[in-house]
Design an enzyme around this catalytic site. Structure first.
Site, mmCIF file in Angstrom:
data_model
loop_
_atom_site.group_PDB
_atom_site.id
_atom_site.type_symbol
_atom_site.label_atom_id
_atom_site.label_comp_id
_atom_site.label_asym_id
_atom_site.label_seq_id
_atom_site.Cartn_x
_atom_site.Cartn_y
_atom_site.Cartn_z
ATOM 1 N N HIS A 52 0.838 -1.197 0.000
ATOM 2 C CA HIS A 52 0.000 0.000 0.000
ATOM 3 C C HIS A 52 0.886 1.265 0.000
ATOM 4 O O HIS A 52 0.705 2.168 -0.821
ATOM 5 C CB HIS A 52 -0.912 -0.037 1.233
ATOM 6 N N GLU A 53 1.863 1.304 0.928
ATOM 7 C CA GLU A 53 2.734 2.486 1.033
ATOM 8 C C GLU A 53 3.650 2.623 -0.182
ATOM 9 O O GLU A 53 3.939 3.737 -0.615
ATOM 10 C CB GLU A 53 3.567 2.428 2.315
ATOM 11 N N HIS A 98 1.837 4.389 -2.982
ATOM 12 C CA HIS A 98 1.898 5.851 -2.818
ATOM 13 C C HIS A 98 3.275 6.374 -3.255
ATOM 14 O O HIS A 98 3.379 7.372 -3.962
ATOM 15 C CB HIS A 98 1.733 6.244 -1.341
#
Ligand code: ZN
Length: 371
Positions: free
Chosen positions: A67-68, A71
């Site tokens: 997820h990170e 980004h």
């Protein structure tokens, strides 16, 4: 709870684990091994339950990391620098150097995290269906990860700043109004409202005797603070826009000797000359800087005996900036390093001094004048 460890590097980004992550890792493994796996795989042994619990926690950790990273990859693509990714108690944070400069860039950067979580949820769900016949244990692990990634995606899409959904909301309002400050206010108020609802929900659960409600209160409180702080940062940043060190510094500073008593600094310099910043010179050499804040931090009964050299910030501890340095970067340094003043040095010579108060005063004047 402040320390963190570096565990590796992916795409040039340092991956760190905060010490609080260990707590959540153990808690997750314990809950999985003690409750989820005994229910979904009642025939298996205790050691298999623990093995699956730990494996699931590791995969959960990997899911948050994906997820990170999503980004971060978009941020790098947008031309930002990603310093590191830290995984901590409530998930992960990618340390991105700057706020996005355009609504569409922020939109893409924010939405890609929850999208990655949704994709992972679909993949784990498909895996659990495919291997159900071959391995009941593998299917149970995949099913759990599908649910947790789905919840991660949904939770992060809540439309309140600083959640990803709040950033999406901010980028849309920003695009519609052209005003980042207004957009941040809308997203921040919405974030505070969601935080408030989480806290109310947590309290109601506790009143019904379920102490799991404490988690909702903790997360709500954390989100509320982050929403308020995020807005303040944007306001201060936009007010300092275009200001340089030379606009904020004091140039008519007075110098004093290092052996001057604090009492005479107050009587003969601060009160008589109405100055707040003094260079402490030993001969032609700069020994340090003494500010009104340093005097205020010294107990009054020490004023007659203490010397300026004892309360000043010595030269080697002073951070300096060139006169072209950016106003918000200076405030950032004053606050994150907890220092009161920064000398402005051009080509080895002192051009001026900036006190934290100068920056605050500049902010106050600008807000009073509405500029
Ligand atoms: Zn995210």
């Amino acid at each position: 709870m402040r320390s963190s460890w570096r565990i590796g590097r992916i795409l040039g980004i340092a991956i760190r684990i905060d010490s609080s992550w260990i707590v959540i890792f153990l808690l997750f493994s314990y809950v999985l091994a003690g409750s989820y796996y005994p229910r979904s795989l009642p025939g298996a042994s205790l050691s298999l339950h623990w093995l699956l619990g730990i494996a699931t926690s590791v995969l959960l950790f990997a899911s948050v990391l994906v997820h990170e990273l999503a980004h971060s990859i978009v941020a790098i693509h947008n031309g930002e620098k990603v310093k590191n990714i830290t995984l901590f108690l409530l998930g992960g944070v990618a340390q991105i150097s700057e706020e996005p400069k355009e609504p569409f860039k922020e939109f893409r950067m924010a939405i890609v995290g929850p999208l990655a979580s949704f994709v992972l949820a679909v993949v784990f769900f498909a895996v659990s269906v495919v291997i159900r016949g071959a391995s009941a244990a593998g299917a149970a692990v995949a099913a759990y990860l599908a649910v947790i990634n789905l919840s991660l995606g949904v939770f992060n899409m809540l439309p309140g700043f600083p959640m990803d959904g709040g950033r999406v909301l901010r980028s849309i309002v920003w695009k519609l109004t052209g005003d980042l400050r207004k957009a941040t206010r809308v997203a921040s108020v919405s974030g505070q409202a969601f935080a408030f609802l989480l806290i109310v929900f947590g309290v109601l659960r506790i009143l019904r005797g379920d102490f799991g409600g404490l988690w909702f209160i903790l997360i709500g409180w954390f989100l509320h603070n982050a929403a308020v702080r995020g807005y303040e940062q944007v306001v201060v940043k936009s007010m300092l826009e275009g200001l340089r060190a030379e606009d904020l510094m004091t140039t008519d500073f007075v110098s004093v000797a290092p052996d001057l008593r604090v009492q005479s600094l107050v009587d003969d310099y601060i009160l008589k000359k109405r100055e707040r910043v003094f260079l402490v010179m030993s001969g032609p050499e700069l020994g340090g800087i003494v500010c009104l804040e340093d005097v205020k931090a010294t107990p009054r009964d020490r004023w007659p005996s203490a010397t300026v050299a004892e309360i000043m910030t010595p030269r080697e501890k002073l951070e300096s900036v060139p006169s072209s340095a950016d106003g918000s970067a200076i405030l950032n340094r004053l606050t994150t390093k907890d220092i009161h003043q920064i000398p402005v040095i051009d080509g080895g010579r002192i051009a001026g001094v900036i006190c934290r108060n100068d920056v605050l005063k500049a902010l106050q004047l600008r807000s009073e004048l509405g500029v």
